[in-house]
Design a protein around this motif. Structure first.
Motif, mmCIF file in Angstrom:
data_model
loop_
_atom_site.group_PDB
_atom_site.id
_atom_site.type_symbol
_atom_site.label_atom_id
_atom_site.label_comp_id
_atom_site.label_asym_id
_atom_site.label_seq_id
_atom_site.Cartn_x
_atom_site.Cartn_y
_atom_site.Cartn_z
ATOM 1 N N PRO A 1 0.832 -1.212 0.000
ATOM 2 C CA PRO A 1 0.000 0.000 0.000
ATOM 3 C C PRO A 1 0.861 1.255 0.000
ATOM 4 N N ALA A 2 0.291 2.341 -0.463
ATOM 5 C CA ALA A 2 1.012 3.614 -0.497
ATOM 6 C C ALA A 2 0.980 4.274 0.871
ATOM 7 N N ILE A 3 2.046 4.956 1.209
ATOM 8 C CA ILE A 3 2.077 5.763 2.434
ATOM 9 C C ILE A 3 1.298 7.039 2.144
ATOM 10 N N THR A 4 0.309 7.346 2.957
ATOM 11 C CA THR A 4 -0.589 8.467 2.683
ATOM 12 C C THR A 4 -0.631 9.450 3.846
ATOM 13 N N VAL A 5 -1.287 10.568 3.582
ATOM 14 C CA VAL A 5 -1.511 11.588 4.600
ATOM 15 C C VAL A 5 -2.904 12.144 4.369
ATOM 16 N N THR A 6 -3.522 12.663 5.395
ATOM 17 C CA THR A 6 -4.850 13.246 5.254
ATOM 18 C C THR A 6 -4.741 14.745 5.013
ATOM 19 N N ALA A 7 -5.809 15.309 4.473
ATOM 20 C CA ALA A 7 -5.815 16.736 4.166
ATOM 21 C C ALA A 7 -5.697 17.590 5.419
ATOM 22 N N VAL B 1 -7.646 12.756 -2.857
ATOM 23 C CA VAL B 1 -8.099 14.145 -2.969
ATOM 24 C C VAL B 1 -6.984 15.089 -3.395
ATOM 25 N N GLY B 2 -5.754 14.605 -3.419
ATOM 26 C CA GLY B 2 -4.648 15.469 -3.817
ATOM 27 C C GLY B 2 -3.322 14.770 -3.622
ATOM 28 N N ILE B 3 -2.240 15.515 -3.802
ATOM 29 C CA ILE B 3 -0.902 14.984 -3.581
ATOM 30 C C ILE B 3 -0.016 16.121 -3.091
ATOM 31 N N VAL B 4 0.895 15.797 -2.196
ATOM 32 C CA VAL B 4 1.824 16.790 -1.671
ATOM 33 C C VAL B 4 3.237 16.251 -1.864
ATOM 34 N N SER B 5 4.145 17.122 -2.286
ATOM 35 C CA SER B 5 5.506 16.675 -2.578
ATOM 36 C C SER B 5 6.521 17.665 -2.028
ATOM 37 N N GLU B 6 7.792 17.300 -2.153
ATOM 38 C CA GLU B 6 8.866 18.182 -1.701
ATOM 39 C C GLU B 6 8.771 19.552 -2.358
ATOM 40 N N GLY B 7 8.349 19.574 -3.612
ATOM 41 C CA GLY B 7 8.244 20.840 -4.323
ATOM 42 C C GLY B 7 7.275 21.810 -3.681
ATOM 43 N N ASP B 8 6.269 21.279 -2.978
ATOM 44 C CA ASP B 8 5.290 22.146 -2.317
ATOM 45 C C ASP B 8 5.858 22.813 -1.078
ATOM 46 N N ARG C 1 -0.445 25.871 7.147
ATOM 47 C CA ARG C 1 0.059 24.892 8.117
ATOM 48 C C ARG C 1 -0.564 23.512 7.936
ATOM 49 N N ARG C 2 -1.612 23.393 7.100
ATOM 50 C CA ARG C 2 -2.254 22.104 6.875
ATOM 51 C C ARG C 2 -2.000 21.644 5.438
ATOM 52 N N VAL C 3 -1.983 20.339 5.266
ATOM 53 C CA VAL C 3 -1.696 19.746 3.956
ATOM 54 C C VAL C 3 -2.670 20.241 2.903
ATOM 55 N N GLU C 4 -3.942 20.364 3.241
ATOM 56 C CA GLU C 4 -4.954 20.785 2.279
ATOM 57 C C GLU C 4 -4.691 22.185 1.734
ATOM 58 N N GLU C 5 -3.893 22.964 2.437
ATOM 59 C CA GLU C 5 -3.608 24.331 2.011
ATOM 60 C C GLU C 5 -2.436 24.431 1.037
ATOM 61 N N VAL C 6 -1.635 23.372 0.968
ATOM 62 C CA VAL C 6 -0.452 23.417 0.106
ATOM 63 C C VAL C 6 -0.433 22.311 -0.951
ATOM 64 N N MET C 7 -1.314 21.334 -0.837
ATOM 65 C CA MET C 7 -1.290 20.195 -1.752
ATOM 66 C C MET C 7 -1.740 20.586 -3.158
#
Length: 240
Positions: free
Chosen positions: A10-16, A45-52, A88-94
């Motif tokens: 499974p993929a390692i995930t994070v919540t918004a 619902v999205g993806i977050v990476s080092e670039g963000d 400060r939250r993932v949903e704001e930068v993803m």
């Protein structure tokens, strides 16, 4: 080969709702450069990476503009950049929405999508749920397993036939001007090329055949416009 055969699951995930600090720590701890973002049902619902995380107020790496560019930029764009550098939250930068691929898709389709969108990873989704992720490292791992062995006990005649068959399939060598002779595992390429890029392509075609120990380049380049011929790089070695 299908995506499901090489994807990481499974993929390692994070919540918004997770914090940026939590996402950054998760990537560092697992030595990965991106995380799919899912909701409580496992829907992507999205993806977050080092670039963000490159442009952050904490690092004083926010985008700096001259007064003229600042004046020309729309207030909405500047506000959006502020959210990404201060959120400060993932949903704001993803990044959302995000491209995804089915597990039954061909790897060639996945690579084409990665190239077209210049992305390093593709979430794998089935029935609306995230089931894995396909990263460039997964493709590299599949390549390392698919590469032929560096040596094999194959006869010269079989090696030569394999090289000739490969050259016959390629548009740049199908004209019949490139010839090959194999002796003791050494593939000797002779003939004429009209574009220097064909030289390296022909050498690679020979090197990729199991049993080839080395390639001797005796191809003569002829300028198609002026008819000038240049001797091959290995000409001196042949005379010796």
């Amino acid at each position: 080969m299908l995506v499901q055969t090489i994807m990481t699951a499974p993929a390692i995930t994070v919540t918004a709702s997770s914090s940026v600090a939590e996402a950054a720590k998760l990537m560092l701890d697992n030595r990965i450069s991106g995380l799919p973002v899912v909701d409580a049902n496992g829907t992507l619902v999205g993806i977050v990476s080092e670039g963000d995380f490159l442009r952050r107020s904490e690092l004083n790496t926010e985008r700096k503009r001259s007064w003229l560019l600042e004046w020309l930029a729309s207030p909405g764009k500047i506000a959006d950049e502020y959210v990404r550098t201060h959120g400060r939250r993932v949903e704001e930068v993803m990044t959302s929405p995000v491209s995804a691929i089915a597990p039954t898709a061909a790897i060639s389709d996945a690579v084409r999508l990665m190239e077209r969108q210049d992305i390093k990873r593709l979430p794998v989704v089935a029935d609306g749920r995230l089931i894995g992720i396909l990263a460039r490292s997964d493709v590299l791992r599949a390549l390392s397993q698919a590469l032929p062995p560096t040596s094999a006990s194959t006869g010269d005649a079989e090696i030569q036939a394999a090289i000739e068959a490969e050259l016959a399939k390629q548009s740049w060598s199908r004209n019949g001007f490139i010839h090959c002779h194999v002796a003791n595992g050494v593939a000797e390429l002779t003939g004429t090329i009209f574009d220097e890029r064909e030289r390296l392509a022909a050498k690679i075609a020979a090197e990729n055949v199991p049993g080839v120990t080395s390639v001797r380049d005796l191809l003569v380049w002829v300028d198609p416009y002026y008819g000038i011929a240049l001797p091959p790089p290995d000409a001196e070695a042949r005379q010796a």
